[in-house]
Enzyme design. Structure first.
Site, PDB file in Angstrom:
ATOM      1  N   LEU A  72       0.838  -1.178  -0.201  1.00 18.70           N
ATOM      2  CA  LEU A  72      -0.048   0.203   0.042  1.00 18.70           C
ATOM      3  C   LEU A  72       0.778   1.215  -0.119  1.00 18.70           C
ATOM      4  O   LEU A  72       0.402   2.492   0.119  1.00 18.70           O
ATOM      5  CB  LEU A  72      -1.098   0.030   1.133  1.00 18.70           C
ATOM      6  CG  LEU A  72      -2.111  -1.012   1.092  1.00 18.70           C
ATOM      7  CD1 LEU A  72      -2.993  -0.734   2.096  1.00 18.70           C
ATOM      8  CD2 LEU A  72      -2.630  -1.322  -0.188  1.00 18.70           C
ATOM      9  N   ASP A 313      -0.793  -9.587  -4.588  1.00 21.13           N
ATOM     10  CA  ASP A 313       0.390  -8.879  -4.649  1.00 21.13           C
ATOM     11  C   ASP A 313       0.084  -7.628  -5.238  1.00 21.13           C
ATOM     12  O   ASP A 313       1.022  -7.144  -6.315  1.00 21.13           O
ATOM     13  CB  ASP A 313       1.591  -9.851  -5.418  1.00 21.13           C
ATOM     14  CG  ASP A 313       2.837  -9.177  -5.484  1.00 21.13           C
ATOM     15  OD1 ASP A 313       3.042  -8.580  -4.644  1.00 21.13           O
ATOM     16  OD2 ASP A 313       3.582  -9.317  -6.515  1.00 21.13           O
TER      17      ASP A 313
END
Lengths: 431, 313
Positions: A72, A313
Site C-alpha cells: 500500500l 500482490d
C-alpha cells in the site's frame, strides 16, 4: 482514480440474494437483516421493517475476502497508493481485510510504523493487518525487534518482495518466531540467479532478447525454505509461488506434515510469458509470468489443496515509472480490484475450479494462515460481506480504479463479476 | 508490407527479398560519380541513439544523405535524457518538430515497438538490446548473396556470444526465411536457453563448426562478459572459438568470413584473417549503406525504386 464514499450501515435489508459461505457449507437463497453492523437475522421469510433495502436479486452474497499480500506504499510513496486509496481499492474488489507489506519508506520494522499504519487503517472500511519486516530495513542483515512488533499487532513477518538471502539469519528468525504464534512469509527468489532478469528464462526470453529469470531461482529457495520450516518447526508461508516445480515441492512437503503453506497470485493462475510478446511492462511482474505447464500445475494445486490461498500482490506504480522501456520498468501489477472477477471469469466460469474452492482460497484460507477470525454469514456475527452480480461483466479501464495507480496486468480485459456493495466495520459501500 | 522495421522475425520472406533487391539497386547508385539521389528530398529522419554507436550511426547517416533526406542526430549523453526525461516524452517532443522517420538504437529490447505506440512516425530499429538488429541481418545476407549468388541451402554458422547478440537473432530469422541453414557456435554459457527452438545446429568448438559450415559470421566478443564468469579467459576463448587460418586450412572447401565489427583481432579472429581472401568484412560495411538506403526508401512510402533511381540518370 474514483472517489470512494461509504456510508454508515445502521439498518440494511439485503433482499433476494444467493448466500454462499463455504466455511459454513451454506449456499441458499435468503434475505439478510443487518443492524448496527451485525447480522441480526437470516432467512427467506424475514421482511424489511422500514429500513434501507438493498436489492440483491440475481446477485451472490459471500463473506468479505482477505488479501494477504498488498503493497500500500504508505508511508513513502503516497503518489502510488495510500492506505486510504488502497483500502478503497480493496473494498471495490470485495476484500474486507488485507495485509500491508513492509516495503514502505521507512520500512515497517518498528512499533511506530505499525501504529501509524493501524491508525490510518482505522479510517477505512478494511481490517488491516500489518506485516512487519523480518530484518531491520529489510536489509537482510539483522533481525527486527520481532517481539515488540508482535505486541504492536503485526500478524506475520516478511522481507517481501525480497527473500532473506542469508540462510542462517532466516533460520534464526524462524527459531526466534517460535515464541509467537505468527508465521514467516517468504517470497522465494534467489537474488543472484534472478539478477538482471526481466522475465521468465525460456523460449520467449530468448526470442525477445530479454534477460531471463531462471525457474531454479524460485525452486532453490522454495526447497531451502521447506527444509528450514521442517527443521525449525515454525510455520512458514511461501508467497506467490509460480512454478510447477514449486507446486510439486509443496505437495511433497505437505505430505510429510511440514508446517508450510503457500499462495499464488491471480495473474500466475491465468497468464504466461507469451503475454510479454509486445514488451508490455504491465506484464513485468515478480515472480515472472511462467509457462502454460506452470499455470496448469498451479490450477491443479489449487484444486487438490497444495496451494492454500490466493493473494493479489497488489503493487501500484505511477505511469512515469511503469510506462517506460522494459529494461527499467519496475516489477508489479495492481490486483485488488481485478482479482476476483479475473479468477471467477477464467477459472470458475470455465469449470476449471469450483466456486466454493475459489471462495475458500480468498476468504477463509488466508485468515487461517494468519490466525485471524474468518467472517461468516451467520446470525449474531459482524456483518462482513460483499455482494456481486456475477452475470454482469465489464471491461477493465484505467479511469475506473479506486487505486491511485493504473498499472493493471488485466487492463482492457472483459470480465464477469460486477460488485454491487460491501459491508464491513459498520459501514456500507455501494458501487 | 510492415510500416516499420522492428525486426526480421516480423518480416515476410517477400519483404526481406524486396529490401535486398532494393539494396542492390542502391549499391549501383553508390558507384556513380555523384552517389546521391533525390528520393527522400523533403523528408526528415532523426537518428535517435541511446547507446554508443559509431558505425551504425554513420552508416545510417550516410544512407540518409545519399537519399537527400534531412537528418538530425540525437544521442543520449548531453540530451534531455540525462536530465531524466522519459523515452515517451523524448519521442513526443521530437515528433512535435515534424519528422517522418526515426532510426532508433536503445539498450532496452522492445524500444522500437514501444515507440510505435507513442508516435505516428515510421520506426526503423538500429538495434534494441539483445533483441534484433535487422539492418545488420539484411546487410549480412546481401553480402552473401553478392558473393555466393544465393543463400538458399547455404550453411551459415554464427560464432561467439549468441546470448548477448541482436545481430545473431536478426541473422537467424533472416537467413532461415530465405532457406539457409543456420548453426550456432560458442560456449554453452553464451548460447541462450532453448536456442533449439530456432531449429539450429549447435557446436561447442570451432573445428566442428568449420567442418559443417560454408560461412562463419563471427561476432564480437564483448570483453566485459569475462568478468561475469561466462568464460574463464580470453586465452581459452581464443583457443577454442577463435577462427584461425590454420583451422580453416584443415577443411578442403571455401569458407567465407563475416564480422559485424568492431573486431577484436587476435581473439575471435586471428590477426590477419580479417584482411584475407576469406573475408567479406569490408563488403559488409559498403553494403550496409546501400541496404540502409533501401530500407529508408521502402519504409518512407515514396514511389517505386526504379523511378526513384532513374530520376538521377
Amino acid at each position: 482514480m474514483k472517489e470512494f464514499n461509504p456510508t454508515l450501515a445502521k439498518e440494511i435489508f439485503i433482499e433476494g440474494g444467493r448466500l454462499v459461505d463455504p466455511e459454513n457449507k451454506l449456499d441458499f437463497q435468503a434475505n439478510i437483516l443487518i443492524r448496527n453492523g451485525k447480522i441480526s437475522a437470516i432467512g427467506s421469510e424475514i421482511k424489511a421493517e422500514g429500513c434501507e433495502i438493498l436489492d440483491a436479486s440475481g446477485c451472490v452474497v459471500f463473506p468479505g475476502m482477505f488479501d494477504m499480500h498488498a503493497h500500500l506504499r504508505e508511508p513513502g510513496r503516497e503518489d502510488q497508493e495510500t492506505i486510504q486509496s488502497g483500502c478503497a481499492a480493496a473494498i471495490a474488489g470485495g476484500f474486507t481485510g488485507l495485509c500491508t507489506m513492509p516495503d514502505t519508506n521507512p520500512v515497517t520494522d518498528s512499533r511506530s510504523l505499525v501504529d501509524f499504519i493501524k491508525s490510518e487503517a482505522e479510517k477505512t472500511m478494511v481490517d488491516v493487518s500489518p506485516v512487519a519486516a523480518i530484518t531491520k530495513g529489510r536489509k537482510g542483515e539483522e533481525l527486527a525487534e520481532m517481539a515488540e512488533l508482535v505486541e504492536s499487532g503485526v500478524v506475520a513477518f516478511s522481507d517481501a518482495p525480497r527473500s532473506v538471502a542469508h540462510t542462517n539469519l532466516l533460520r534464526n528468525a524462524l527459531d526466534y518466531a517460535r515464541m509467537f504464534n505468527v508465521p514467516i512469509i517468504e517470497v522465494c527468489e534467489d537474488a543472484e540467479l534472478a539478477a538482471h532478469g526481466l522475465m521468465n528464462e525460456g523460449a520467449m526470453s530468448t526470442r525477445l532478447g530479454v534477460h531471463g529469470i531462471p525457474g531454479i531461482a524460485e525452486d532453490i529457495i522454495v526447497s531451502r525454505n521447506i527444509h528450514l520450516a521442517e527443521y525449525t518447526g515454525t510455520p512458514m508461508h511461501l508467497a506467490k509461488i509460480s512454478r510447477k516445480k514449486s507446486v510439486e515441492l509443496m505437495r511433497q512437503a505437505k505430505k510429510q506434515g511440514i508446517k508450510v503453506t503457500c499462495d499464488v497470485t491471480p495473474h500466475h493462475c491465468l497468464l504466461t510469458e507469451n503475454d510479454l510478446a509486445n514488451y508490455d511492462t504491465n506484464f513485468k511482474v515478480k515472480p515472472p509470468l511462467r509457462t502454460q505447464a506452470d499455470v496448469n500445475a498451479i490450477i491443479e494445486g489449487l484444486i487438490d489443496g497444495t496451494i492454500d490461498a490466493i493473494a493479489t500482490d497488489h503493487a501500484p506504480f505511477s505511469p512515469e515509472e511503469k510506462q517506460v522501456e522494459i529494461l527499467v520498468a519496475p516489477f508489479g501489477s495492481t490486483g485488488l480490484e481485478t482479482a476476483f472477477p479475473a479468477l471467477f471469469t477464467h477459472l470458475v466460469r470455465t469449470s476449471r475450479l469450483s466456486f466454493e474452492h475459489l471462495l475458500e482460497k480468498m476468504i477463509a484460507a488466508p485468515r487461517k494462515i494468519l490466525n485471524l477470525e474468518v467472517p461468516q454469514l451467520r446470525k449474531g456475527n459482524n456483518a462482513n460481506l460483499c455482494i456481486w452480480d456475477l452475470s454482469a461483466f465489464r471491461t477493465v479501464v484505467p479511469d475506473e480504479f479506486y487505486s491511485r495507480s493504473r498499472n493493471s496486468i488485466f487492463l482492457t480485459a472483459t470480465m464477469y463479476g460486477v460488485i454491487k456493495a460491501v459491508i464491513n466495520k459498520k459501514h456500507i459501500w455501494n458501487a | 508490407m510492415n510500416e516499420h522495421l522492428l525486426g526480421l522475425e516480423y518480416c515476410s520472406k517477400e519483404e526481406i527479398e524486396s529490401m535486398l533487391k532494393a539494396g542492390f539497386s542502391f549499391k549501383e547508385v553508390l558507384s556513380r560519380p555523384i552517389p546521391k539521389v533525390p528520393t527522400l528530398r523533403g523528408k526528415t529522419v532523426v537518428n535517435l541513439f541511446f547507446e554508443n554507436s559509431t558505425r551504425t550511426r554513420i552508416s545510417f547517416e550516410l544512407a540518409q544523405k545519399r537519399l537527400s533526406a534531412d537528418t538530425v542526430n540525437f544521442s543520449a549523453s548531453g540530451s534531455s535524457v540525462s536530465k531524466g526525461e522519459s523515452l515517451r516524452d523524448t519521442i513526443r517532443n521530437i515528433e512535435a518538430m515534424k519528422i517522418d522517420m526515426v532510426v532508433v538504437r536503445h539498450q532496452s529490447p522492445g524500444v522500437p515497438y514501444f515507440l510505435t505506440q507513442c508516435t505516428d512516425s515510421i520506426i526503423i530499429n538500429a538495434g534494441d538490446g539483445l533483441h534484433e538488429h535487422p539492418t545488420q541481418g539484411l546487410l549480412d545476407i546481401m553480402t552473401l548473396q553478392e558473393k555466393l549468388g544465393t543463400v538458399k541451402d547455404l550453411k551459415v554458422v554464427i560464432v561467439g556470444d549468441i546470448l548477448h547478440s541482436r545481430v545473431a537473432r536478426s541473422n537467424i530469422y533472416g537467413l532461415q526465411k530465405l532457406g539457409a541453414k543456420v548453426a550456432l557456435c560458442g560456449p554453452p554459457t553464451l548460447i541462450p536457453v532453448q536456442a533449439e527452438q530456432w531449429g539450429v545446429e549447435i557446436f561447442y568448438n570451432i573445428e566442428d563448426a568449420i567442418r559443417w559450415g560454408e560461412v562463419l559470421n563471427v561476432l564480437r566478443l564483448q570483453l566485459e562478459r569475462q568478468h561475469s564468469g561466462l568464460f574463464p579467459t580470453r586465452r581459452e576463448y581464443a583457443h577454442r572459438f577463435g577462427v584461425t587460418l590454420e583451422k580453416l586450412r584443415q577443411v578442403d572447401k571455401e569458407i567465407t568470413i563475416m564480422h559485424p565489427g568492431p573486431i577484436n583481432r587476435g581473439l575471435e579472429l586471428e590477426h590477419d584473417l580479417a584482411d584475407s581472401e576469406f573475408s567479406v568484412i569490408l563488403d559488409q560495411v559498403t553494403n550496409g549503406v546501400a541496404l540502409r538506403m533501401a530500407v529508408l526508401y521502402l519504409k518512407s512510402g515514396v514511389s517505386t525504386t526504379e523511378q526513384a533511381i532513374s530520376q538521377k540518370k
